[in-house]
Design an enzyme around this catalytic site. Structure first.
Site, PDB file in Angstrom:
ATOM      1  N   PHE A 137     -31.700   6.837  19.871  1.00 46.06           N
ATOM      2  CA  PHE A 137     -30.671   6.381  20.806  1.00 46.06           C
ATOM      3  C   PHE A 137     -29.361   7.083  20.471  1.00 46.06           C
ATOM      4  O   PHE A 137     -28.877   6.988  19.354  1.00 46.06           O
ATOM      5  CB  PHE A 137     -30.465   4.862  20.753  1.00 46.06           C
ATOM      6  CG  PHE A 137     -29.450   4.407  21.750  1.00 46.06           C
ATOM      7  CD1 PHE A 137     -29.795   4.277  23.093  1.00 46.06           C
ATOM      8  CD2 PHE A 137     -28.136   4.175  21.380  1.00 46.06           C
ATOM      9  CE1 PHE A 137     -28.850   3.896  24.037  1.00 46.06           C
ATOM     10  CE2 PHE A 137     -27.178   3.796  22.324  1.00 46.06           C
ATOM     11  CZ  PHE A 137     -27.546   3.657  23.650  1.00 46.06           C
ATOM     12  N   ASP A 222     -26.592  11.453  13.549  1.00 46.98           N
ATOM     13  CA  ASP A 222     -25.942  10.401  14.308  1.00 46.98           C
ATOM     14  C   ASP A 222     -25.858   9.173  13.407  1.00 46.98           C
ATOM     15  O   ASP A 222     -26.816   8.428  13.250  1.00 46.98           O
ATOM     16  CB  ASP A 222     -26.742  10.105  15.579  1.00 46.98           C
ATOM     17  CG  ASP A 222     -26.132   8.968  16.407  1.00 46.98           C
ATOM     18  OD1 ASP A 222     -25.261   8.250  15.885  1.00 46.98           O
ATOM     19  OD2 ASP A 222     -26.543   8.809  17.573  1.00 46.98           O
ATOM     20  N   LYS A 251     -19.278   2.892  15.667  1.00 44.19           N
ATOM     21  CA  LYS A 251     -19.271   1.423  15.702  1.00 44.19           C
ATOM     22  C   LYS A 251     -18.267   0.747  14.759  1.00 44.19           C
ATOM     23  O   LYS A 251     -17.366   0.072  15.207  1.00 44.19           O
ATOM     24  CB  LYS A 251     -20.682   0.890  15.486  1.00 44.19           C
ATOM     25  CG  LYS A 251     -21.546   1.156  16.736  1.00 44.19           C
ATOM     26  CD  LYS A 251     -22.839   0.419  16.720  1.00 44.19           C
ATOM     27  CE  LYS A 251     -23.498   0.405  18.081  1.00 44.19           C
ATOM     28  NZ  LYS A 251     -24.169   1.655  18.462  1.00 44.19           N
TER      29      LYS A 251
HETATM   30  C1  PLP Z   1     -24.430   2.486  19.578  1.00 47.67           C
HETATM   31  C2  PLP Z   1     -24.939   3.852  19.318  1.00 47.67           C
HETATM   32  C3  PLP Z   1     -24.534   4.961  20.087  1.00 47.67           C
HETATM   33  C4  PLP Z   1     -23.654   4.806  21.306  1.00 47.67           C
HETATM   34  O1  PLP Z   1     -22.386   4.330  21.000  1.00 47.67           O
HETATM   35  P1  PLP Z   1     -21.429   3.784  22.168  1.00 47.67           P
HETATM   36  O2  PLP Z   1     -20.163   3.434  21.448  1.00 47.67           O
HETATM   37  O3  PLP Z   1     -22.103   2.609  22.791  1.00 47.67           O
HETATM   38  O4  PLP Z   1     -21.244   4.884  23.142  1.00 47.67           O
HETATM   39  C5  PLP Z   1     -24.993   6.193  19.726  1.00 47.67           C
HETATM   40  N1  PLP Z   1     -25.808   6.372  18.673  1.00 47.67           N
HETATM   41  C6  PLP Z   1     -26.214   5.340  17.913  1.00 47.67           C
HETATM   42  C7  PLP Z   1     -27.114   5.595  16.755  1.00 47.67           C
HETATM   43  C8  PLP Z   1     -25.812   4.040  18.222  1.00 47.67           C
HETATM   44  O5  PLP Z   1     -26.240   3.006  17.487  1.00 47.67           O
END
Ligand code: PLP
Length: 395
Positions: A137, A222, A251
């Protein structure tokens, strides 16, 4: 307005992109939140791994309130003191040499994708494809949706930006097979969070890095969810003794203040030049005040050690439930990013827990996800385990 009236109005005026629980949260403190009816909850969602220091941490509240009446926003046309000082703090604690600031995880990944593309096109003879993982994700913008290796997020949004290939997570052979002379980067989460709290085998990330080095291509991590102490080290990749070329964060950066960051080594970062990328709000003085106060606490001596201790305690409690209750299939995760895979659907369990005053999230239909504030206490963990145990025993 009553809570019922408020929720009914929300259903009318807010676009229906979320399926929401029938609760309006009004106030928070530490690991607890209260709804508009005054009902108290233990919050093991923490705004989805955002409120690392708990709700309304006094040091962050103070830094933000001081800054809000000093200078909120000026634009990146000018140097910004808080931004410079915060970037230096982040760099001191990471592999990276330079930072780009934006406002969310998707934007951080979008920036990483653009940087890898530009580096590939200009420095790697036109290589431009990025390999990502199935079950990953990476966000909800078109490019980050394309990077996300899950069809359910693609559905209805084609045509998606081209240039992404997907391979199974935790499978080095499949990755080796997929790399070709068009590949400029491999993008991976150190632990797949949304995808089910999937922890790769030891040596996997090191294998990805070795392959990238062999091929002369970039490794993008990520760490939007895993970063900033969530897994018990400042960044999850530290467990593996591996560093990437590019890393994204978001986050927990501002403990609730919206903020994203993309970090890179100086060689890679130098592919960006004035005009390559930008963000109006990115790194503004107010966001940076929240981030500085947050990082000071996470980086303080003993903090991450405490997270690891609390994690062991909670993990042991979850394993005890697993031994006792056949509905629990597996307990996994690291630090305060923990998952419980069930032999059943999780939705009803999440509802029952909420009714009993415990908020938890899911990571796919059969995995309960626990991402409480990193400062959660033993007493709070005991109470959460008690509620969870009761609910699981009744299913
Ligand atoms: C939450 C998340 C995103 C997206 O972040 P947003 O602030 O919602 O755009 C991308 N990568 C990972 C691993 C995430 O947990």
């Amino acid at each position: 307005m009553t809570t019922q009236e408020l929720m009914a109005l929300g259903e009318r005026v807010i676009m229906g992109t979320y399926r929401r629980f029938p609760v309006v949260l009004a106030r928070g403190e530490g690991s607890r939140v209260w709804d508009t009816e005054g009902k108290e909850y233990l919050d093991f969602v923490g705004g989805i791994a955002v409120c690392a220091l708990g709700h309304c941490h006094p040091a962050v509240a103070e830094a933000v309130s001081r800054q809000v009446s000093l200078l909120c926003h000026v634009s990146n046309l000018y140097h910004i003191e808080n931004q410079i000082l915060y970037a230096a703090m982040l760099i001191k604690r990471s592999f990276a040499d330079q930072v780009f600031f934006c406002n969310s995880g998707a934007e951080a990944n979008e920036a990483a994708i653009k940087l890898a593309r530009k580096y590939g096109n200009e420095r790697l003879g036109g290589r431009h494809e990025i390999i990502t993982m199935k079950g990953s994700f990476h966000g909800r913008t078109l490019a980050t949706v394309a990077a996300t290796g899950q069809e359910k997020f693609h559905k209805g949004f084609q045509p998606l930006p081209a240039g992404f290939r997907y391979v199974p997570f935790n499978d080095l052979d499949a990755l080796k097979e997929a790399v070709n002379d068009k590949t400029c980067a491999v993008m991976v989460e150190p632990i797949q969070a949304e995808g089910g709290v999937n922890v790769p085998d030891g040596g996997y990330l090191a294998g990805v890095r070795a392959l990238c080095d062999e091929q002369g291509i970039l490794m993008i991590l990520d760490e939007v969810q895993t970063g900033m102490g969530r897994t018990g080290t400042m960044f999850a990749h530290e467990y593996e003794g591996v560093t990437p070329h590019i890393m994204t964060l978001a986050k927990a950066l501002g403990n609730g203040f919206p903020l994203g960051a993309m970090l890179a080594t100086s060689d890679v970062a130098s592919a960006f030049e004035p005009g390559s990328h930008a963000s109006t709000f990115g790194g503004n003085p107010l966001a940076m005040a929240a981030a500085r106060a947050t990082l000071e606490i996470i980086a303080a001596e003993g903090f991450l050690e405490g997270v690891r201790e609390r994690s062991s305690y909670f993990l042991e409690g979850l394993r005890e439930l697993q031994r006792r209750l056949p509905v629990v299939k597996e307990v996994r995760g690291r630090g305060m990013l923990l998952g419980v895979e069930l032999n059943a659907e999780g939705a009803e369990i999440i509802d029952r827990c909420r009714e009993k005053g415990l908020l938890i999230a899911s990571a796919g239909p059969r995995v309960l996800r626990f991402v409480p504030p990193l400062i959660v206490t033993r007493g709070e963990m005991d109470r959460a385990l008690e509620i969870l145990g009761e609910v699981l025993a009744a299913t």
